[in-house]
Write an enzyme that holds these catalytic residues in place. Structure first.
Site, short mmCIF file in Angstrom:
data_model
loop_
_atom_site.label_atom_id
_atom_site.label_comp_id
_atom_site.label_asym_id
_atom_site.label_seq_id
_atom_site.Cartn_x
_atom_site.Cartn_y
_atom_site.Cartn_z
N ASN A 7 5.30 5.08 18.70
CA ASN A 7 5.40 5.60 17.34
C ASN A 7 5.16 7.11 17.44
OD1 ASN A 7 5.19 6.30 14.69
ND2 ASN A 7 3.66 4.75 14.15
N ARG A 91 9.51 3.05 16.89
CA ARG A 91 9.52 3.05 15.43
C ARG A 91 10.36 4.24 14.98
NH1 ARG A 91 5.30 5.61 11.32
NH2 ARG A 91 6.21 4.75 9.43
N HIS A 180 7.85 1.36 5.19
CA HIS A 180 6.90 0.31 5.62
C HIS A 180 7.61 -1.04 5.81
CE1 HIS A 180 3.64 2.64 3.18
NE2 HIS A 180 3.56 2.99 4.45
N LEU A 209 -1.23 -1.45 1.07
CA LEU A 209 -2.07 -0.41 0.49
C LEU A 209 -2.88 0.27 1.59
CD1 LEU A 209 -3.45 -2.46 -2.58
CD2 LEU A 209 -1.30 -1.19 -2.41
N GLY A 210 -2.35 1.38 2.08
CA GLY A 210 -3.06 2.17 3.09
C GLY A 210 -3.10 3.59 2.60
N ASN A 211 -3.14 4.54 3.52
CA ASN A 211 -3.08 5.92 3.11
C ASN A 211 -1.74 6.18 2.42
OD1 ASN A 211 -4.26 8.37 2.89
ND2 ASN A 211 -3.33 9.14 4.77
N ARG A 241 -0.53 11.37 -2.02
CA ARG A 241 0.80 11.49 -2.67
C ARG A 241 0.76 10.98 -4.10
NH1 ARG A 241 4.06 8.36 1.91
NH2 ARG A 241 2.36 8.80 3.34
N PHE A 285 -10.68 5.47 0.63
CA PHE A 285 -11.22 4.54 -0.37
C PHE A 285 -12.67 4.16 -0.12
CE2 PHE A 285 -8.17 3.23 -3.60
CZ PHE A 285 -7.07 3.97 -3.18
N GLY A 332 -4.83 -0.69 5.45
CA GLY A 332 -6.25 -0.28 5.41
C GLY A 332 -7.02 -0.69 4.17
N GLU A 335 -6.39 -4.72 3.23
CA GLU A 335 -7.07 -5.68 4.12
C GLU A 335 -8.58 -5.63 3.99
OE1 GLU A 335 -5.75 -4.81 8.15
OE2 GLU A 335 -3.67 -4.80 7.45
P1 AMP Z 1 -3.88 2.79 6.80
O1 AMP Z 1 -3.00 3.91 6.33
O2 AMP Z 1 -3.29 1.44 6.61
O3 AMP Z 1 -4.44 3.02 8.19
O4 AMP Z 1 -5.16 2.81 5.82
C1 AMP Z 1 -6.12 3.85 5.89
C2 AMP Z 1 -6.99 3.80 4.66
O5 AMP Z 1 -7.60 2.52 4.52
C3 AMP Z 1 -8.17 4.76 4.71
O6 AMP Z 1 -7.81 6.05 4.32
C4 AMP Z 1 -9.11 4.13 3.73
O7 AMP Z 1 -8.79 4.61 2.44
C5 AMP Z 1 -8.79 2.65 3.77
N1 AMP Z 1 -9.86 1.85 4.39
C6 AMP Z 1 -10.06 1.60 5.70
N2 AMP Z 1 -11.15 0.82 5.87
C7 AMP Z 1 -11.65 0.55 4.65
C8 AMP Z 1 -12.76 -0.19 4.14
N3 AMP Z 1 -13.59 -0.86 4.95
N4 AMP Z 1 -12.94 -0.23 2.81
C9 AMP Z 1 -12.10 0.44 1.97
N5 AMP Z 1 -11.04 1.15 2.38
C10 AMP Z 1 -10.82 1.21 3.69
#
Ligand code: AMP
Length: 397
Positions: A7, A91, A180, A209-211, A241, A285, A332, A335
């Site tokens: 990636n 990717r 995604h 739901l991530g960054n 964003r 978060f 993130g 989950e």
């Molecule tokens: P991703 O883009 O899927 O890697 O998600 C990253 C985001 O997940 C981080 O910026 C956090 O906002 C969120 N995150 C990760 N771990 C936790 C947690 N234990 N509780 C709440 N939010 C989380």
């Protein structure tokens, strides 16, 4: 078969070597600051400690060389030599309308990906550099492109067209593509498996739901709508964003803040979302949840506005599919944050959804959080885009 999943970003490169027989990660790592002073590679062999090495990388070819060195190192490596890497899965962010599935890369495919560069100027050129570097160093190893947009190519016209003059679509391919896709594909399939249902007979909504964040509607085995658009800026409120907004705001902001369009887009991409709503407290978060519990107004505002938007999309996609069997949370936030999931799901009582609040506290593991009598199943499913890329690579070969 050992599949190296790559990636590649403009100055970073994530990699995983996956054994497709048992789907285990043999080794993984990250090259950072490629082409910048202070380049560093970190590598974690399966079951071993993370090894961090500072090493100059003037370009992505240097980075891939170091990745191969790390994987084949006599002491800390995980394979003997290059012959133990049987395929490379890349990717690729944007495949435009040309690619609706993973593809073996040849010169014609390289050209077709390049033609999509306009649609993802930050990502596609970097992805292609990664492919070229691997081709140079592993000329006999098959290279496969797996596209973020491909899964969404099944959307019907009414879902992907914008209300613009039609020739804007014909001339410039301006339409909704969605991103995604690898994650939405993986999670919607995992949901069918978890429920013991036929993928082709389910109506599923996946909330990634991530960054970056997006929602998709998957009906009878096909994606029928998704929240991201021509670019990953549309849809949900994200880490930094803005997601959906009135397009007239762009001109308004240009005038008021004395900015050009690039300046305004910089605000929309980097200074907005929950970060902007929380008055720049955080895009993470974990920080926002802590602040919410302490009663901080900026955190409550950011999280509630984020959750409301997700709930609205779920409502819209339930209408689009004339019902929903399962709602899945992944990435993130999806989950890990029972807190966020609970706020979103409070809006959905009208669907007959009930949640087991104890089980909803589960983090990072596949679990059903709805109660047995809930009319719609609600699932938490960890996404695994690398594994999905490896699976698609093997399937193609
Ligand atoms: P991703 O883009 O899927 O890697 O998600 C990253 C985001 O997940 C981080 O910026 C956090 O906002 C969120 N995150 C990760 N771990 C936790 C947690 N234990 N509780 C709440 N939010 C989380």
């Amino acid at each position: 078969m050992n599949v190296l999943v790559i990636n590649c970003g403009s100055s970073s490169l994530k990699f995983q070597l996956i054994d497709s027989e048992n789907e285990k990660v043999i080794g993984k790592g990250l090259c950072e600051r490629i082409g910048i002073d202070g380049s560093v590679i970190s590598f974690t062999p399966n079951g071993g400690e993370k090894i961090v090495t500072k090493s100059p990388m003037k370009d992505h070819t240097d980075a891939i060389k170091l990745v191969i060195d790390a994987l084949t190192d006599e002491k800390t490596g995980v394979v003997k030599n290059l012959n133990d890497i049987n395929a490379v899965g890349h990717r690729i962010v944007h495949g435009g309308e040309k690619f609706n599935k993973a593809t073996i890369i040849d010169e014609e495919v390289m050209k077709a990906i390049e033609e999509c560069n306009d649609l993802a100027p930050l990502h596609n050129p970097a992805n292609l550099i990664g492919v070229r570097a691997c081709q140079n160093l592993m000329p006999n190893t098959p290279q496969i492109a797996v596209f973020d947009t491909a899964f969404h190519q099944t959307m019907p016209e009414e879902a992907y067209l914008y209300g613009l003059p039609y020739d804007m679509y014909e001339k410039y391919h301006i339409r909704r593509y969605g991103f995604h896709g690898t994650s939405h594909d993986f999670v919607s399939h995992a949901a069918a498996d978890m429920l013991g249902k036929n993928y082709d007979e389910l109506k599923t909504i996946v909330c990634h739901l991530g960054n970056g964040a997006s929602v998709s509607a998957v009906k009878n085995g096909k994606c029928v709508d998704t929240s991201m658009g021509l670019t990953p800026l549309e849809g949900l409120i994200m880490g930094t964003r803005s997601g959906d907004l009135d397009p007239a705001i762009l001109e308004f902001l240009c005038d008021k803040e004395n900015l050009d369009i690039h300046g305004v887009l910089n605000i929309l991409n980097k200074k907005s979302g929950v970060y902007g709503l929380s008055e720049e407290l955080s895009s993470d978060f974990r920080d926002l949840e802590d602040g919410y519990i302490e009663g901080k107004e900026n955190c409550i505002r950011a999280v509630d506005t984020f959750c409301y938007r997700v709930a609205k999309y779920i409502g819209a996609y339930t209408a689009a599919m004339n019902g929903v069997d399962a709602i899945c949370f992944t990435a993130g936030v999806g989950e890990n944050s029972g807190f966020v999931r609970e706020i979103i799901l409070k809006y959905l009582g009208y669907l007959g959804i009930t949640i087991d609040k104890e089980i909803n506290k589960t983090r990072g593991k596949a679990v059903e959080i709805s109660t047995a009598d809930s009319k719609v199943k609600v699932l938490v499913i960890p996404t695994n885009e690398e594994l999905a890329i490896a699976r698609q690579t093997v399937a193609l070969l």
